[in-house]
Design an enzyme around this catalytic site. Sequence first.
Site, mmCIF file in Angstrom:
data_model
loop_
_atom_site.group_PDB
_atom_site.id
_atom_site.type_symbol
_atom_site.label_atom_id
_atom_site.label_comp_id
_atom_site.label_asym_id
_atom_site.label_seq_id
_atom_site.Cartn_x
_atom_site.Cartn_y
_atom_site.Cartn_z
ATOM 1 N N ASP A 13 -2.119 -49.880 -19.935
ATOM 2 C CA ASP A 13 -2.353 -48.592 -20.564
ATOM 3 C C ASP A 13 -3.552 -48.577 -21.498
ATOM 4 O OD1 ASP A 13 -0.178 -47.632 -19.207
ATOM 5 O OD2 ASP A 13 1.179 -47.639 -20.924
ATOM 6 N N ALA A 20 1.057 -48.399 -12.270
ATOM 7 C CA ALA A 20 1.575 -49.733 -12.561
ATOM 8 C C ALA A 20 0.864 -50.781 -11.719
ATOM 9 C CB ALA A 20 3.087 -49.777 -12.305
ATOM 10 N N HIS A 134 1.040 -44.944 18.062
ATOM 11 C CA HIS A 134 1.306 -43.574 18.517
ATOM 12 C C HIS A 134 2.761 -43.491 18.961
ATOM 13 C CE1 HIS A 134 0.911 -39.742 20.564
ATOM 14 N NE2 HIS A 134 1.557 -40.288 21.578
#
Length: 150
Positions: A13, A20, A134
């Site tokens: 932070d 995170a 696919h």
Amino acid sequence: MRTNVNNVYAAGDVTGSFTAHEAIHKGIVAGLNATGEKRTYDGTAVPKILYTHPEIAYVGSTEGKCVKLNMTEVVRAVTERSTEGFIKVCADETGILKGGVAFSERAEDIISVLAILIRLRVKLEDAKNLIFPHPSYLEGLWEALRRFKS
């Protein structure tokens, strides 16, 4: 990851991490640098995910030449009746992938693959030649890549 205080390194932070997983990788780089290794943190291709329904995910820059694919064009989304949303992919003028957005089911997976392509500096022409399963939501990324003009 070094601060302006001698022998003090920072991550998370306090360095402006949005996620995170970004903070964890900054922490690894900070720890390695604190023990004498010379590492640089590269945050150019960090996938950002909002775990809503459908998911919203993005990576890199959405400037430059971009293409957009509606989820109604993705076979897997149609068969699962999950056609809300889109995939947007962007490249620079040299054909290097730079960013994108996915608003859809499995947006996390789509953007994580795009983040890998960006981090590895894969050229658009090379990315177009990748083979995706696919039917899958990832196939939508491939279809978006193919929409770029050569």
